[in-house]
Structure formats: C-alpha cells, structure tokens
Design a protein around this motif. Structure first.
Motif, PDB file in Angstrom:
ATOM      1  N   ILE A   1      22.053  -2.933  24.781  1.00  0.00           N
ATOM      2  CA  ILE A   1      22.485  -4.308  24.456  1.00  0.00           C
ATOM      3  C   ILE A   1      22.734  -5.104  25.738  1.00  0.00           C
ATOM      4  O   ILE A   1      22.445  -6.291  25.823  1.00  0.00           O
ATOM      5  CB  ILE A   1      23.733  -4.250  23.544  1.00  0.00           C
ATOM      6  CG1 ILE A   1      24.034  -5.644  22.980  1.00  0.00           C
ATOM      7  CG2 ILE A   1      24.941  -3.717  24.259  1.00  0.00           C
ATOM      8  CD1 ILE A   1      25.046  -5.626  21.857  1.00  0.00           C
ATOM      9  N   GLU A   2      23.218  -4.398  26.769  1.00  0.00           N
ATOM     10  CA  GLU A   2      23.495  -5.077  28.028  1.00  0.00           C
ATOM     11  C   GLU A   2      22.195  -5.560  28.677  1.00  0.00           C
ATOM     12  O   GLU A   2      22.122  -6.654  29.231  1.00  0.00           O
ATOM     13  CB  GLU A   2      24.233  -4.118  28.959  1.00  0.00           C
ATOM     14  CG  GLU A   2      24.980  -4.854  30.037  1.00  0.00           C
ATOM     15  CD  GLU A   2      26.143  -4.067  30.580  1.00  0.00           C
ATOM     16  OE1 GLU A   2      26.415  -2.956  30.079  1.00  0.00           O
ATOM     17  OE2 GLU A   2      26.770  -4.574  31.504  1.00  0.00           O
ATOM     18  N   ARG A   3      21.182  -4.725  28.584  1.00  0.00           N
ATOM     19  CA  ARG A   3      19.889  -5.083  29.152  1.00  0.00           C
ATOM     20  C   ARG A   3      19.296  -6.292  28.420  1.00  0.00           C
ATOM     21  O   ARG A   3      18.788  -7.225  29.045  1.00  0.00           O
ATOM     22  CB  ARG A   3      18.945  -3.885  29.017  1.00  0.00           C
ATOM     23  CG  ARG A   3      18.083  -3.732  30.230  1.00  0.00           C
ATOM     24  CD  ARG A   3      17.231  -2.525  30.144  1.00  0.00           C
ATOM     25  NE  ARG A   3      15.892  -2.902  30.534  1.00  0.00           N
ATOM     26  CZ  ARG A   3      14.803  -2.288  30.108  1.00  0.00           C
ATOM     27  NH1 ARG A   3      14.905  -1.268  29.269  1.00  0.00           N
ATOM     28  NH2 ARG A   3      13.635  -2.680  30.514  1.00  0.00           N
ATOM     29  N   ALA A   4      19.400  -6.254  27.077  1.00  0.00           N
ATOM     30  CA  ALA A   4      18.861  -7.364  26.287  1.00  0.00           C
ATOM     31  C   ALA A   4      19.600  -8.661  26.621  1.00  0.00           C
ATOM     32  O   ALA A   4      18.977  -9.722  26.784  1.00  0.00           O
ATOM     33  CB  ALA A   4      18.979  -7.052  24.805  1.00  0.00           C
ATOM     34  N   ALA A   5      20.935  -8.566  26.753  1.00  0.00           N
ATOM     35  CA  ALA A   5      21.720  -9.774  27.058  1.00  0.00           C
ATOM     36  C   ALA A   5      21.314 -10.340  28.408  1.00  0.00           C
ATOM     37  O   ALA A   5      21.141 -11.560  28.568  1.00  0.00           O
ATOM     38  CB  ALA A   5      23.205  -9.447  27.048  1.00  0.00           C
ATOM     39  N   GLY A   6      21.154  -9.451  29.401  1.00  0.00           N
ATOM     40  CA  GLY A   6      20.749  -9.907  30.726  1.00  0.00           C
ATOM     41  C   GLY A   6      19.407 -10.609  30.690  1.00  0.00           C
ATOM     42  O   GLY A   6      19.212 -11.655  31.310  1.00  0.00           O
ATOM     43  N   LEU A   7      18.491 -10.024  29.917  1.00  0.00           N
ATOM     44  CA  LEU A   7      17.141 -10.586  29.829  1.00  0.00           C
ATOM     45  C   LEU A   7      17.153 -11.953  29.151  1.00  0.00           C
ATOM     46  O   LEU A   7      16.522 -12.909  29.628  1.00  0.00           O
ATOM     47  CB  LEU A   7      16.264  -9.613  29.041  1.00  0.00           C
ATOM     48  CG  LEU A   7      14.772  -9.828  29.125  1.00  0.00           C
ATOM     49  CD1 LEU A   7      14.322  -9.751  30.564  1.00  0.00           C
ATOM     50  CD2 LEU A   7      14.053  -8.789  28.292  1.00  0.00           C
ATOM     51  N   LEU A   8      17.923 -12.058  28.053  1.00  0.00           N
ATOM     52  CA  LEU A   8      17.984 -13.337  27.331  1.00  0.00           C
ATOM     53  C   LEU A   8      18.618 -14.421  28.203  1.00  0.00           C
ATOM     54  O   LEU A   8      18.175 -15.581  28.199  1.00  0.00           O
ATOM     55  CB  LEU A   8      18.771 -13.173  26.028  1.00  0.00           C
ATOM     56  CG  LEU A   8      18.070 -12.344  24.946  1.00  0.00           C
ATOM     57  CD1 LEU A   8      18.988 -12.086  23.777  1.00  0.00           C
ATOM     58  CD2 LEU A   8      16.802 -13.041  24.475  1.00  0.00           C
TER      59      LEU A   8
END
Lengths: 258, 168
Positions: A8-15
């Motif tokens: 989820i952290e990776r997705a948030a960073g990407l978004l």
C-alpha cells in the motif's frame, strides 16, 4: 534493520508521484483527480486527495484488508509539459482496462518522465516565429516582425539560462522580459519598420502565462476555488514580472509609453 | 482582394504562433499539426469578426467555442486529452497585450503628476484590465463548453452525435 516497503505504501507513493507530475506539467485540478481515480481503481485502492499548487495530501484505502495510508508530497516549481499529461492520460485508460500491476505503472511513469523535450534550438526558433506571428497579427510589417523575432529569441534564451541557473521563477521571467525589451527598444530608438513600438509590445508576449491563467478559470468553474485563486495570483505575478522588465528597459531608453 | 490577402496572412501566422507554443509546451509531435491548424482556424474566425465590428470579447468566445468543439473529435483520433491541442490553439488569443497595458498603466500612475493625466491612466487601467479578465473568462468558457453542456468530465465515448442528443 531496513523494513520492506509494504504494497500500500508503494502504491501511495506512486499515486502521489503521478499527481505531482500532472500538477507540474500544467494539468487542471479536475484532470489530476480523474487520472488519480483511474490509476487508483486500476491498482485496487480508493483514493481521496487534497491537491494544491505546491503540495498534495492523499489518503488511499484498501477496502478488502481495511488498511489505509496518508502521505504528503511537496511539489517543485512548475514547467509546462503536455507530453507528460497526454502520456499519463493514455496510460490511465490502459491501466484501468488492462488491470496493470504496480510494477507496470511504475515502469510507464519512469518511461514518461525520461521522454525528451524538443531540441533547444527548435524551441528557440519556433517560439521566435510565434513572436513575429503576433507582430504580424497586430499589424506589423516585415522589419517589425524581424525585430520581434530577434527580441523573442534573445529573451527566451536568457530566460532558459536563468532557469538553468535556478533563479527564482519570477526573476527568470523578469530577466527574459528585460532582455527581450532591450533588444526591441533598439527598433524604437532607430525607428526600424512601420510601427517600431509594435515590436516592443509583442517581444514579451512569449512570456504571457497562458496555461496558469486558463487553468485558473477552468479550476474556478469546476469549483476548485482555492486552486483557481492561487493560479490567478501566480499568473498575475508573472504578468507583473513581465511588465517590470518592460518598464525597466523603457526607463533605460527613456521611452514614455508603448 | 486586400482583405483576403490580409486574412490569409493572419490565418498562417496564427497557426505558426499556435504551433510555436505547442513546441514550447512539449506537445507530442502527433498532435502538433492539429494544434497549429486549430489555432489558424481560430484566427480565421476571430479576425473577420473583429474587422466587421464585433466586440473582441465576443469574437474570442466564438473562436474558443469553435476550438473547444473541434478538439473533441480530434481527441478521439489521436487518443489525447483535448486540451493538449486546444490550449496551444487559444494561446494566441490570450490577452497578454491588455494585461501588461494595465500593469504599465498602474506603473505610470505612480509617476503621474496632473489630475487629467491621472484620469486618463485610471481609464486605461480599468479598460484594459476588465478587457483582459472578460476575454480570459470567455476563452476558458468557450474551450470547456463541450464538457459543461454534456455534464461529463472526460471526452472518452463522447461524440458529436451524442452531444446533439444531450442538447436536445
């Protein structure tokens, strides 16, 4: 010990990275939200965000696992780049329809980020041609257009150099406007062409903040009032910097009005 | 003949100005030609209107509305958000000239000495400033008109046929 980055952290960073890229490239707020929702739906999250001119706050929720994460990202000064907006818009549809993974989205974002600009000399020549085009539209003759071309060329060159030296963005605009109007002032001084003051008036038009001003109004119409007001203030500051440069050059050459 | 030549010249230079700004904004090369052509046609709508005595604000609105509507089918063809070519096309219409006339007026107000000079400058500041704001407003309304009347946020799946249906 380094902790592994959770999904989820990776997705948030990407978004966040995607939204910031869109904001820097000159997309309006509604466009940023649209792309954000498409990408987050493709990755399987629900996203809510507060998007401002210089920072983004975003919460993404994984409704299956009842997880959520909030992150904030600062945004550097803007530089209009429609290639990134166009590319990210295409990618958002592809991601939604083909259910892209985080890796795929990240690869596409990295690819878009490294896409080249047009060669510098081409930018200089085409913008200078646009400057002489303005001069023609307002009724100048060939000599006026030539002076507008040279003035725009010099102004844009100086501005690009100033941006490279990492001056404040409004100072960059001021320097560009100042040098363009110094060149154009020669045409008024030596009375070159039919309407020499027209070269002076059109030599600084390449600096006009069209994208911030248009975005300011579209944001206001869409109800993103704060962003609209901020963009209008930003646009007004640029106009002020342009006028200050023009005014300084006119003072230097002791010309009264355009 | 004179006016025809005049219009043709403005058509070409409006297109060049739009394409030039397209290059400055790094518009993808596949959309660059459309942006230039759209800008040229916008000029072809705006200048005859101004020449025949229509207010510049209304002329800008008409030209921007044209750009807004044509950019919808174009967006389908090249798979790009419409404003990637509609913004370069309307950049030549941005009232930069009025904007800095207003600011120059403000600067000159600080050194104006007589009352009549002051009054002239005040007139120029208000006149140019209001023109700038209304032109900007009409341009952005015109460009986003297809979205506003279709009540959608994206032009995907939006065709002229559907637009007609929605309007009826």
């Amino acid at each position: 010990m380094q902790k592994e980055i959770s999904k989820i952290e990776r997705a948030a960073g990407l978004l966040l990275k995607i939204s910031a890229m869109l904001m820097i490239a000159g997309a309006n707020t509604t466009r940023i939200f649209l792309s954000l929702y498409r990408f987050s739906a493709a990755l399987g999250y629900k996203a809510h965000a507060l998007i401002t001119h210089r920072a983004i706050i975003m919460t993404i929720t994984d409704e299956l696992n009842n997880e959520s994460l909030t992150k904030v990202k600062r945004i550097p000064p803007h530089g209009v780049n429609f290639r990134i907006i166009s590319g990210l818009s295409r990618a958002s549809w592809a991601a939604l329809n083909e259910k892209w993974s985080v890796d795929q989205v990240e690869a596409e974002v990295t690819r878009l980020r490294n896409l080249p600009h047009y060669p510098r000399i081409l930018i200089l020549i085409s913008v200078s041609l646009a400057g002489s085009g303005f001069c023609n539209i307002f009724g100048g003759d060939w000599l006026n257009m030539l002076m507008a071309f040279i003035a725009t060329f010099m102004g844009l060159f100086v501005r690009q150099e100033a941006v490279k030296m990492k001056f404040n963005q409004y100072i960059c605009v001021f320097l560009g406007s100042f040098s363009a109007s110094i060149v154009a002032s020669f045409s008024v001084m030596y009375d070159i062409g039919l309407k020499p003051e027209l070269s002076l008036a059109t030599s600084v038009l390449f600096l006009v903040p069209g994208v911030p001003l248009i975005n300011s109004f579209t944001d206001t119409i869409d109800g993103n009032l704060i962003n609209g007001i901020v963009r209008f203030a930003h646009g007004t500051m640029i106009v002020l910097a342009i006028a200050l440069g023009l005014f300084s050059a006119m003072m230097l050459f002791q010309l009264r009005t355009v | 003949m004179e006016t025809f030549y005049n219009l043709a010249e403005r058509f070409i230079w409006s297109g060049i100005a739009a394409a030039g700004f397209g290059i400055l904004f790094n518009v993808p090369s596949r959309s660059l030609f459309s942006a230039g052509l759209l800008g040229a046609f916008a000029g072809l709508i705006k200048f005859p209107m101004i020449m025949s005595g229509v207010n510049i604000i209304l002329a800008s609105l008409a030209a921007a509305t044209f750009v807004g509507f044509i950019s919808v089918p174009l967006a389908h063809r090249v798979h790009t958000p419409p404003f990637v070519f509609s913004i370069p096309a309307i950049i030549p219409m941005i009232p930069g000239y009025f904007a800095y006339k207003m600011i120059l007026g403000l600067f000159n107000l600080t050194v104006a000495s007589s009352l009549s000079e002051n009054a002239d400058l005040m007139f120029s500041v208000f006149n140019n400033g209001l023109k700038m704001i209304f032109i900007l407003f009409s341009i952005s309304i015109g460009v986003s008109l297809p979205m506003l009347i279709s009540r959608r946020q994206t032009v995907k799946n939006l065709s002229i046929k559907k637009l007609k249906k929605i309007i009826q």
